[in-house]
Design an enzyme around this catalytic site. Structure first.
Site, short mmCIF file in Angstrom:
data_model
loop_
_atom_site.label_atom_id
_atom_site.label_comp_id
_atom_site.label_asym_id
_atom_site.label_seq_id
_atom_site.Cartn_x
_atom_site.Cartn_y
_atom_site.Cartn_z
N LYS A 194 0.85 -1.19 0.00
CA LYS A 194 0.00 0.00 0.00
C LYS A 194 0.89 1.24 0.00
CE LYS A 194 -4.31 1.14 -0.17
NZ LYS A 194 -5.14 0.65 -1.27
N SER A 395 -8.40 -0.61 -5.09
CA SER A 395 -8.64 -0.18 -3.72
C SER A 395 -10.14 0.06 -3.53
CB SER A 395 -7.81 1.05 -3.39
OG SER A 395 -7.61 1.17 -2.00
#
Length: 600
Positions: A194, A395
């Site tokens: 991430k 996401s």
């Protein structure tokens, strides 16, 4: 005094006359625009559809832009929508009097590699009609050249250049700057891949981020080389070597011809002669031309018959609410409450037999993503829902896609990035140590002022511990959501999650998507699931508002002004947009990927 009064009166009269003249001019312009809305375009025999590969090309153009129209600028001068381009190319394919397409210029900027790929696919389909495509430019940027490579012939100006160097992007890392001014970004995240937080917390790219970026960029580049090679009859390995040899820096344009990147070096008057030759026109004849704005007025040969399948467009950042901001840059947004309400209306609309959810988003607010996902789930309970991924559905974009009955992705779509984070700036060193501002007060409970502590306290480790716990629970919820939607166990999702971004061709192998295909493929699948044989599509939300609607509306549109800002700011556009999000966001927990996949 008398002279003063005369001057004052003259000034007032002058202003009044000026305002009257401007008012008349405004009304004439407005009447002209309103009249143009209902006008249809007449297509002359031997016409050519001219597509200008310049400016910004994104998922969808939000109708006409009032500002651009008032300034006398057509849609071709503003930001172009992929939906309008593809629709116009299909009309040109079916219109007998349109003999070919002329691709002019080559400095377009695409919001993703998939946008360029879809435009190229539409042009390839146009060629199946037996009609021709010719491309000419003073300069071809890489994305525009990839699109233009589908043409029957590619021509280049005598002093032109081709930007052909491979895909890559350097990100900015601000930790060193923040250290100097006394700002520290605190990240609570789950997912080793991430990377969104890294631009503010590191001084360089992490190994994990480097791994995922090279994987999807290399995949996209290989796909482009394959398609360009097939069109230009050059092996992909040779094309890749040309990029390594910096062919864009060649001094002699004839070497582009030798390398088979272009067919001939021509000057403007020569390309006009070439087009006239294809149309069997005389030297003094004019070439009947149709612009993108003209093509919107050409009636489609396709008739709306049968059952309705809705295509709902969700593109841009996912946010809790939309508020005006001078730093918004006209960015299109997916507003959680608005989108959820729209989907509920589609669920209740008995005329709509199935919904294609067109998602092009790198994510955003986790709360808004969950609100939309819940609405998709309720919609699915009443009728089939098929997702069509655009440039990115990652996401939060994947979060809202996961409940669908079926997921299609373009070969160069970006998806995955299953992970969340919280990113909070701490100003204690700047405010207290450097500026001498201290904080003191009273409170009834231990964590009454936890928000202030996160931003201004020197020691907020306990607050960050709770923040991390909140993020951990959010990640587990994300795993469960994907697990439920995709029929996998949470541990399986975790193994391919961790915030990692996947190219669609790889996502197919790990069951994040069901099939590679276009928006049309998604529509066909939706019709199949709804068990309807004759159908037509309707786009939602409608972007066909009138000029008057735009004049009276407060809603922001990512059209002309957005395109101008993109051009002026260049590579700074996305970083400034991300900075604005970090400052403005009222939801600390984000499901977002780093958006840096635009191509020129």
């Amino acid at each position: 005094m008398k002279q003063f009064l005369k001057m004052t009166l003259a000034t007032i009269c002058g202003i009044a006359i000026f305002l009257t003249v401007m008012g008349i001019f405004f009304m004439i312009s407005l009447v002209g625009m309103l009249a143009s809305e209902s006008a249809s375009t007449s297509v002359k025999d031997n016409s050519v559809f001219v597509i200008k590969l310049s400016g910004a090309i994104s998922e969808r153009a939000d109708g006409g832009d009032f500002t651009a129209a008032l300034l006398g600028l057509g849609q071709d001068d503003a930001q172009m929508g992929l939906d309008d381009l593809i629709s116009s190319i299909r009309k040109a394919k079916d219109e007998e009097d349109i003999k070919g397409i002329y691709l002019e210029g080559g400095i377009a900027e695409f919001d993703s590699p998939a946008t360029a790929q879809q435009l190229r696919d539409a042009l390839a389909d146009f060629k199946k009609s037996g009609k021709w495509i010719v491309a000419y430019a003073d300069q071809y940027m890489q994305g525009a050249y990839y699109v233009a490579s589908v043409a029957d012939n590619i021509y280049l100006n005598g002093e032109g250049m081709i930007d052909f160097k491979g895909l890559g992007r350097k990100s900015e890392y601000y930790k060193g700057l923040y250290d100097k001014i006394g700002i520290k970004y605190q990240a609570a995240k789950v997912g080793k891949y991430k990377s969104y937080v890294e631009t503010n917390t590191l001084t360089g790219m992490s190994d994990y981020d480097r791994e995922q970026r090279i994987a999807y960029l290399q995949g996209i580049w290989n796909y482009w080389l394959k398609e360009i090679g097939e069109s230009r009859k050059v092996k992909p390995e040779q094309l890749n070597q040309l990029a390594n040899d910096s062919i864009m820096m060649l001094a002699d344009q004839k070497d582009y011809v030798k390398a088979k990147l272009v067919d001939k070096i021509l000057f403007p008057e020569e390309i006009k002669a070439e087009i006239k030759k294809r149309l069997n026109l005389g030297e003094d004849d004019d070439i009947p031309q149709l612009t993108l704005a003209d093509m919107k007025g050409v009636k489609s040969k396709q008739k709306d018959k049968g059952d309705k399948i809705a295509v709902y467009y969700a593109y841009g950042s996912i946010v809790d609410s939309e508020e005006f901001s001078p730093l918004s840059f006209g960015e299109h947004l997916i507003v959680g409450t608005t989108t959820a309400e729209d989907l509920r209306k589609l669920a209740d609309d008995e005329d709509v037999k199935a919904v294609v959810f067109r998602v092009n988003s790198g994510g955003g607010s986790a709360a808004a993503s969950e609100q939309i996902r819940h609405a998709v789930k309720l919609l699915k309970a009443k009728k089939p829902v098929v997702v069509s991924m655009g440039g990115a559905a990652a996401s939060g974009g994947y979060w809202i896609s996961s409940p669908a009955n079926y997921i299609f992705a373009e070969p160069t779509s970006i998806t995955g990035s299953i992970g969340i984070f919280g990113l909070i700036p701490n100003f204690s060193e700047l405010v207290t140590d450097k500026l001498g501002v201290n904080f003191d007060g009273v409170q009834t409970n231990k964590f009454t002022d936890y928000q202030e502590n996160l931003v201004f306290a020197k020691d907020n480790s306990e607050e960050m511990k709770y923040m991390q716990g909140h993020v951990d629970r959010g990640y587990q919820a994300f795993l469960n959501i994907v697990s439920e939607g995709r029929g996998m166990k949470p541990d399986q999702v975790d193994s391919i999650g961790q915030g990692r971004v996947w190219l669609a061709t790889d996502a197919l192998k790990i069951k994040l998507v069901d099939k590679l295909g276009s928006l049309d493929d998604a529509v066909k699948k939706a019709a199949e699931l709804a068990k309807v044989s004759e159908y037509y599509t309707a786009a939602y939300p409608s972007n066909e508002g009138s000029w008057m609607d735009q004049l009276l509306s407060n809603e922001k549109k990512g059209t002309y002004l957005d395109g101008e800002l993109r051009e002026v700011l260049g590579d700074l556009y996305q970083p400034l947009l991300q900075l604005r999000r970090d400052i403005k966001s009222n939801n600390r927990i984000q499901a977002r990927m780093l958006e840096d996949i635009r191509v020129k």
